[in-house]
Each structure stands twice: as C-alpha cells, then as structure tokens.
Design an enzyme around this catalytic site. Structure first.
Site, short mmCIF file in Angstrom:
data_model
loop_
_atom_site.label_atom_id
_atom_site.label_comp_id
_atom_site.label_asym_id
_atom_site.label_seq_id
_atom_site.Cartn_x
_atom_site.Cartn_y
_atom_site.Cartn_z
N CYS A 58 -0.75 68.23 -4.49
CA CYS A 58 -0.07 66.93 -4.58
C CYS A 58 0.77 66.80 -5.85
O CYS A 58 1.98 66.95 -5.83
CB CYS A 58 -1.07 65.78 -4.49
SG CYS A 58 -1.90 65.62 -2.89
N ARG A 59 0.11 66.52 -6.96
CA ARG A 59 0.83 66.19 -8.19
C ARG A 59 1.52 67.36 -8.85
O ARG A 59 2.71 67.29 -9.19
CB ARG A 59 -0.13 65.52 -9.19
CG ARG A 59 -0.70 64.22 -8.69
CD ARG A 59 -1.79 63.70 -9.60
NE ARG A 59 -2.96 64.57 -9.52
CZ ARG A 59 -4.04 64.46 -10.29
NH1 ARG A 59 -4.07 63.53 -11.24
NH2 ARG A 59 -5.06 65.27 -10.15
N SER A 60 0.80 68.46 -9.08
CA SER A 60 1.43 69.57 -9.82
C SER A 60 2.53 70.27 -9.02
O SER A 60 3.57 70.60 -9.62
CB SER A 60 0.38 70.56 -10.35
OG SER A 60 -0.40 71.10 -9.33
N ASP A 63 -4.08 60.40 -8.52
CA ASP A 63 -4.05 61.46 -7.51
C ASP A 63 -3.78 60.86 -6.14
O ASP A 63 -4.65 60.21 -5.56
CB ASP A 63 -5.37 62.22 -7.50
CG ASP A 63 -5.31 63.50 -6.70
OD1 ASP A 63 -4.37 63.64 -5.87
OD2 ASP A 63 -6.19 64.36 -6.89
N ASN A 84 -3.74 71.47 -6.70
CA ASN A 84 -2.40 72.07 -6.63
C ASN A 84 -1.74 71.89 -5.27
O ASN A 84 -1.05 72.78 -4.78
CB ASN A 84 -2.46 73.55 -7.03
CG ASN A 84 -1.10 74.18 -7.29
OD1 ASN A 84 -0.88 75.34 -6.97
ND2 ASN A 84 -0.16 73.45 -7.87
N CYS A 127 -2.88 70.23 -11.82
CA CYS A 127 -3.67 69.10 -11.32
C CYS A 127 -4.97 69.67 -10.75
O CYS A 127 -5.34 70.80 -11.04
CB CYS A 127 -2.89 68.27 -10.30
SG CYS A 127 -2.56 69.06 -8.71
#
Length: 154
Positions: free
Chosen positions: A13-15, A124, A11, A8
């Site tokens: 939140c999402r990934s 995000d 690095n 993401c």
C-alpha cells in the site's frame, strides 16, 4: 547515484505508492540517472504480490506508473545500500533500527518531509481504506523530499 528506499509494513500500500509517486516526480525532473527508487516491507506476507488494488486505483487516477512493482521484504543489506531510508510510521522506524543492528544509519519518517502535517505517521490504508488521504500525504511529502535532495546535490 542517490538511492531511496520507502518502507512500510507489507509493501503493498504505502511504500509502493511512495515509490511510484517519487519515481514519477524524479522522471518529470529528468533526474532518473541520478536518483534510484525502491520500496520494501518489514513483513513477509505479501512478497511477490503487486500493489494493493486501492493503491493501483489511486495511482491510475493520477496517471502514475507502477509497472513491475512487486512486494519484497527489507533485508539487512538495504541498510548499507540506500542513502535515504524512509519509514511510513513509528513501528516501521523501530523495525528498521532493529534490523540496522546499531549501525549509524539515517532513517527518516515520511511525514518529516511534510512539516505542515499534524500527524507523524502515514496511516495504513490496508486497514483504514483511506487511499485518497494517504496519496495526498505521500505526494506532498515526496515533493518536499525531492526538493531536499536537489538542494543537497548542489
């Protein structure tokens, strides 16, 4: 060993959420000796930081371990070192393709593994705060990704 990298922007939140969720699913299936999981960001703002508080809270809620996760930036070597590179959105995908320097690397978007989704990019939550919605997308996509990988192992 099959290697999977989730990517993401920062690095945090999402990934890392995808890394933790996918690793959890891999471990539940007893495939930790066959599948290795990592995550990275296209940007360098958060290098060395743990996942965002919102990510940690949602992972705690679902009892998904994220011990030891620290933000890192994706590097050129990652393009050769991973079998599956999974981008969270179109911008991440474009950044990864630029980094790959025209090598024939297969990069997927996370929601390609969630065909029922009407959107193509994982929002995000750093900007939107919608950690619950993002967790649901990532959880479902990770399940389908793992099923795809298991089929391809046979």
């Amino acid at each position: 060993m099959i290697r999977v990298l989730f990517v993401c922007l920062g690095n945090i939140c999402r990934s890392p959420m995808a890394e933790a969720v996918f690793r959890h699913k891999v471990n539940k299936r007893g495939l930790q000796n066959k599948i290795e999981v990592d995550s990275a960001g296209t940007g360098d703002w958060h290098i060395g930081n743990p996942p965002h508080e919102g990510t940690r809270n949602i992972l705690d809620e679902y009892e998904v371990d994220y011990t030891g996760l620290k933000a890192r930036q994706v590097v050129v070597e990652d393009m050769n070192d991973f079998d599956y590179i999974i981008a969270m959105d179109e911008k991440n995908l474009k950044d990864l393709k630029m980094l790959s320097k025209d090598k024939e690397i297969q990069i997927y978007r996370m929601l390609e593994f969630l065909p029922s989704s009407e959107i193509t990019n994982v929002p995000d939550p750093y900007f939107t705060g919608n950690f619950d919605e993002v967790y649901e997308m990532i959880d479902s996509s990770c399940e389908q990704l793992l099923e795809t990988m298991i089929k391809n192992m046979k």
